[in-house]
Design a protein around this motif. Structure first.
Motif, PDB file in Angstrom:
ATOM      1  N   SER A 156       0.830  -1.214   0.000  1.00 51.85           N
ATOM      2  CA  SER A 156       0.000   0.000   0.000  1.00 51.85           C
ATOM      3  C   SER A 156       0.860   1.259   0.000  1.00 51.85           C
ATOM      4  O   SER A 156       0.569   2.228  -0.704  1.00 51.85           O
ATOM      5  CB  SER A 156      -0.922   0.029   1.219  1.00 51.85           C
ATOM      6  OG  SER A 156      -1.846  -1.022   1.172  1.00 51.85           O
ATOM      7  N   GLN A 157       1.924   1.243   0.791  1.00 47.66           N
ATOM      8  CA  GLN A 157       2.822   2.397   0.844  1.00 47.66           C
ATOM      9  C   GLN A 157       3.522   2.611  -0.498  1.00 47.66           C
ATOM     10  O   GLN A 157       3.715   3.745  -0.927  1.00 47.66           O
ATOM     11  CB  GLN A 157       3.854   2.208   1.948  1.00 47.66           C
ATOM     12  CG  GLN A 157       3.271   2.302   3.343  1.00 47.66           C
ATOM     13  CD  GLN A 157       4.290   1.988   4.408  1.00 47.66           C
ATOM     14  OE1 GLN A 157       5.408   2.481   4.367  1.00 47.66           O
ATOM     15  NE2 GLN A 157       3.916   1.145   5.372  1.00 47.66           N
ATOM     16  N   LEU A 158       3.877   1.508  -1.151  1.00 48.23           N
ATOM     17  CA  LEU A 158       4.514   1.620  -2.461  1.00 48.23           C
ATOM     18  C   LEU A 158       3.542   2.233  -3.471  1.00 48.23           C
ATOM     19  O   LEU A 158       3.912   3.136  -4.234  1.00 48.23           O
ATOM     20  CB  LEU A 158       5.002   0.257  -2.944  1.00 48.23           C
ATOM     21  CG  LEU A 158       5.713   0.250  -4.297  1.00 48.23           C
ATOM     22  CD1 LEU A 158       6.958   1.123  -4.272  1.00 48.23           C
ATOM     23  CD2 LEU A 158       6.060  -1.183  -4.696  1.00 48.23           C
ATOM     24  N   ILE A 159       2.304   1.771  -3.461  1.00 54.06           N
ATOM     25  CA  ILE A 159       1.291   2.337  -4.362  1.00 54.06           C
ATOM     26  C   ILE A 159       1.127   3.834  -4.095  1.00 54.06           C
ATOM     27  O   ILE A 159       1.099   4.639  -5.023  1.00 54.06           O
ATOM     28  CB  ILE A 159      -0.064   1.607  -4.209  1.00 54.06           C
ATOM     29  CG1 ILE A 159       0.052   0.174  -4.708  1.00 54.06           C
ATOM     30  CG2 ILE A 159      -1.168   2.359  -4.937  1.00 54.06           C
ATOM     31  CD1 ILE A 159      -1.137  -0.702  -4.339  1.00 54.06           C
ATOM     32  N   GLU A 160       1.036   4.201  -2.832  1.00 58.86           N
ATOM     33  CA  GLU A 160       0.871   5.611  -2.474  1.00 58.86           C
ATOM     34  C   GLU A 160       2.053   6.440  -2.967  1.00 58.86           C
ATOM     35  O   GLU A 160       1.876   7.525  -3.535  1.00 58.86           O
ATOM     36  CB  GLU A 160       0.730   5.744  -0.959  1.00 58.86           C
ATOM     37  CG  GLU A 160       0.442   7.144  -0.492  1.00 58.86           C
ATOM     38  CD  GLU A 160       0.211   7.222   1.008  1.00 58.86           C
ATOM     39  OE1 GLU A 160       0.428   8.318   1.548  1.00 58.86           O
ATOM     40  OE2 GLU A 160      -0.172   6.216   1.625  1.00 58.86           O
ATOM     41  N   LEU A 161       3.255   5.937  -2.806  1.00 56.25           N
ATOM     42  CA  LEU A 161       4.440   6.647  -3.268  1.00 56.25           C
ATOM     43  C   LEU A 161       4.431   6.798  -4.787  1.00 56.25           C
ATOM     44  O   LEU A 161       4.731   7.865  -5.320  1.00 56.25           O
ATOM     45  CB  LEU A 161       5.699   5.901  -2.830  1.00 56.25           C
ATOM     46  CG  LEU A 161       7.033   6.523  -3.246  1.00 56.25           C
ATOM     47  CD1 LEU A 161       7.224   7.879  -2.589  1.00 56.25           C
ATOM     48  CD2 LEU A 161       8.173   5.586  -2.908  1.00 56.25           C
ATOM     49  N   LEU A 162       4.055   5.747  -5.492  1.00 55.09           N
ATOM     50  CA  LEU A 162       4.018   5.791  -6.953  1.00 55.09           C
ATOM     51  C   LEU A 162       2.974   6.773  -7.467  1.00 55.09           C
ATOM     52  O   LEU A 162       3.151   7.369  -8.528  1.00 55.09           O
ATOM     53  CB  LEU A 162       3.731   4.396  -7.517  1.00 55.09           C
ATOM     54  CG  LEU A 162       4.856   3.375  -7.360  1.00 55.09           C
ATOM     55  CD1 LEU A 162       4.341   1.964  -7.607  1.00 55.09           C
ATOM     56  CD2 LEU A 162       6.010   3.710  -8.289  1.00 55.09           C
ATOM     57  N   LYS A 167       8.207  -9.554  -9.084  1.00 51.42           N
ATOM     58  CA  LYS A 167       8.591  -8.204  -9.503  1.00 51.42           C
ATOM     59  C   LYS A 167       8.299  -7.185  -8.397  1.00 51.42           C
ATOM     60  O   LYS A 167       9.096  -6.265  -8.150  1.00 51.42           O
ATOM     61  CB  LYS A 167       7.853  -7.803 -10.776  1.00 51.42           C
ATOM     62  CG  LYS A 167       8.298  -8.568 -12.002  1.00 51.42           C
ATOM     63  CD  LYS A 167       7.455  -8.182 -13.204  1.00 51.42           C
ATOM     64  CE  LYS A 167       7.812  -9.001 -14.417  1.00 51.42           C
ATOM     65  NZ  LYS A 167       6.967  -8.662 -15.577  1.00 51.42           N
ATOM     66  N   SER A 168       7.189  -7.350  -7.727  1.00 58.23           N
ATOM     67  CA  SER A 168       6.841  -6.421  -6.648  1.00 58.23           C
ATOM     68  C   SER A 168       7.782  -6.571  -5.460  1.00 58.23           C
ATOM     69  O   SER A 168       8.111  -5.578  -4.805  1.00 58.23           O
ATOM     70  CB  SER A 168       5.393  -6.622  -6.204  1.00 58.23           C
ATOM     71  OG  SER A 168       4.524  -6.140  -7.195  1.00 58.23           O
ATOM     72  N   PHE A 169       8.209  -7.796  -5.175  1.00 56.56           N
ATOM     73  CA  PHE A 169       9.199  -7.980  -4.111  1.00 56.56           C
ATOM     74  C   PHE A 169      10.478  -7.219  -4.429  1.00 56.56           C
ATOM     75  O   PHE A 169      11.101  -6.633  -3.548  1.00 56.56           O
ATOM     76  CB  PHE A 169       9.514  -9.464  -3.895  1.00 56.56           C
ATOM     77  CG  PHE A 169       8.456 -10.229  -3.146  1.00 56.56           C
ATOM     78  CD1 PHE A 169       7.521  -9.612  -2.343  1.00 56.56           C
ATOM     79  CD2 PHE A 169       8.402 -11.606  -3.260  1.00 56.56           C
ATOM     80  CE1 PHE A 169       6.559 -10.326  -1.655  1.00 56.56           C
ATOM     81  CE2 PHE A 169       7.443 -12.343  -2.574  1.00 56.56           C
ATOM     82  CZ  PHE A 169       6.520 -11.708  -1.768  1.00 56.56           C
ATOM     83  N   THR A 170      10.873  -7.213  -5.697  1.00 59.80           N
ATOM     84  CA  THR A 170      12.062  -6.451  -6.099  1.00 59.80           C
ATOM     85  C   THR A 170      11.852  -4.969  -5.812  1.00 59.80           C
ATOM     86  O   THR A 170      12.727  -4.303  -5.246  1.00 59.80           O
ATOM     87  CB  THR A 170      12.367  -6.673  -7.592  1.00 59.80           C
ATOM     88  OG1 THR A 170      12.622  -8.059  -7.815  1.00 59.80           O
ATOM     89  CG2 THR A 170      13.561  -5.844  -8.044  1.00 59.80           C
ATOM     90  N   ASP A 171      10.689  -4.438  -6.180  1.00 64.30           N
ATOM     91  CA  ASP A 171      10.384  -3.030  -5.924  1.00 64.30           C
ATOM     92  C   ASP A 171      10.369  -2.723  -4.429  1.00 64.30           C
ATOM     93  O   ASP A 171      10.903  -1.702  -3.988  1.00 64.30           O
ATOM     94  CB  ASP A 171       9.039  -2.648  -6.546  1.00 64.30           C
ATOM     95  CG  ASP A 171       9.050  -2.723  -8.058  1.00 64.30           C
ATOM     96  OD1 ASP A 171      10.144  -2.643  -8.667  1.00 64.30           O
ATOM     97  OD2 ASP A 171       7.952  -2.882  -8.642  1.00 64.30           O
ATOM     98  N   LEU A 172       9.766  -3.616  -3.640  1.00 62.49           N
ATOM     99  CA  LEU A 172       9.706  -3.405  -2.192  1.00 62.49           C
ATOM    100  C   LEU A 172      11.104  -3.420  -1.581  1.00 62.49           C
ATOM    101  O   LEU A 172      11.423  -2.576  -0.730  1.00 62.49           O
ATOM    102  CB  LEU A 172       8.832  -4.472  -1.529  1.00 62.49           C
ATOM    103  CG  LEU A 172       7.339  -4.402  -1.838  1.00 62.49           C
ATOM    104  CD1 LEU A 172       6.615  -5.625  -1.287  1.00 62.49           C
ATOM    105  CD2 LEU A 172       6.734  -3.123  -1.279  1.00 62.49           C
TER     106      LEU A 172
END
Length: 193
Positions: free
Chosen positions: A30-36, A139-144
């Protein structure tokens, strides 16, 4: 949490999370989505009708946030104009893809039974992913991990420094989460292999 494994018959990738682990993953996604989504892209006036139709109005400068700068590095460091044009044509769709991947993690966890608000009850979440869904998680784990590493200041080959952190260091829990997401990523790669 024992990591991801592959079910022999169905070919699906399976993992079991405690409610706390699943909620932690949901929170980081959720935090990643918010940042993006929060850093505004600068729009440009469309001079070309095709450009207007395809909406190539993404940002042309490197993001100010260090995490976003790490997720969207400059393609042509020696050529500001080419780098800006490349970013304008690609960054919007890349942001959308990364946000969709993080949202897929949230959706999968909630479909597996993670309640919207985690209460005091102890729950276990069994997640089953088709191989294509597992690739999205990977892929999302890489981003996190990139986001966590950037915020913490983790550099390549500085494991000894982080392993030596005292338990009462405020960065220690975040580093543990970084390591845990790396473990999940590794087991997911093995399960898909």
């Amino acid at each position: 949490m024992s990591g991801f494994t592959r079910h022999r018959r169905s070919g699906r990738v399976i993992a079991t999370f405690s409610g706390l682990e699943a909620d932690l993953l949901r929170s980081f996604a959720s935090q990643l989505i918010e940042l993006l989504r929060n850093e505004a892209a600068v729009s440009r006036k469309h001079e070309d009708p095709l450009e207007a139709m395809l909406s190539f109005d993404g940002p042309t400068t490197e993001p100010e946030d260090p995490v976003l700068a790490r997720l969207f590095p400059t393609a042509y460091p020696g050529d500001v104009e080419a780098a800006g044009e490349f970013r304008r044509f690609t960054e919007g769709s890349l942001r959308d893809g990364k946000a969709a991947g993080a949202a897929a993690i949230i959706d999968s966890l909630e479909e597996a039974g993670l309640p919207p608000q985690l209460g005091p009850q102890r729950i276990v979440i069994d997640v089953e992913l088709e191989p294509a869904e597992a690739l999205v998680w990977l892929k999302s784990f890489t981003d996190l991990r990139l986001a966590l590493a950037t915020r913490l200041g983790i550099e390549q080959d500085d494991d000894d420094r982080w392993q030596a952190l005292p338990g009462d260091d405020p960065r220690s829990p975040a580093y543990d989460v970084y390591q845990w997401v790396g473990y999940l990523q590794e087991t997911l790669v093995d399960a898909l292999g």
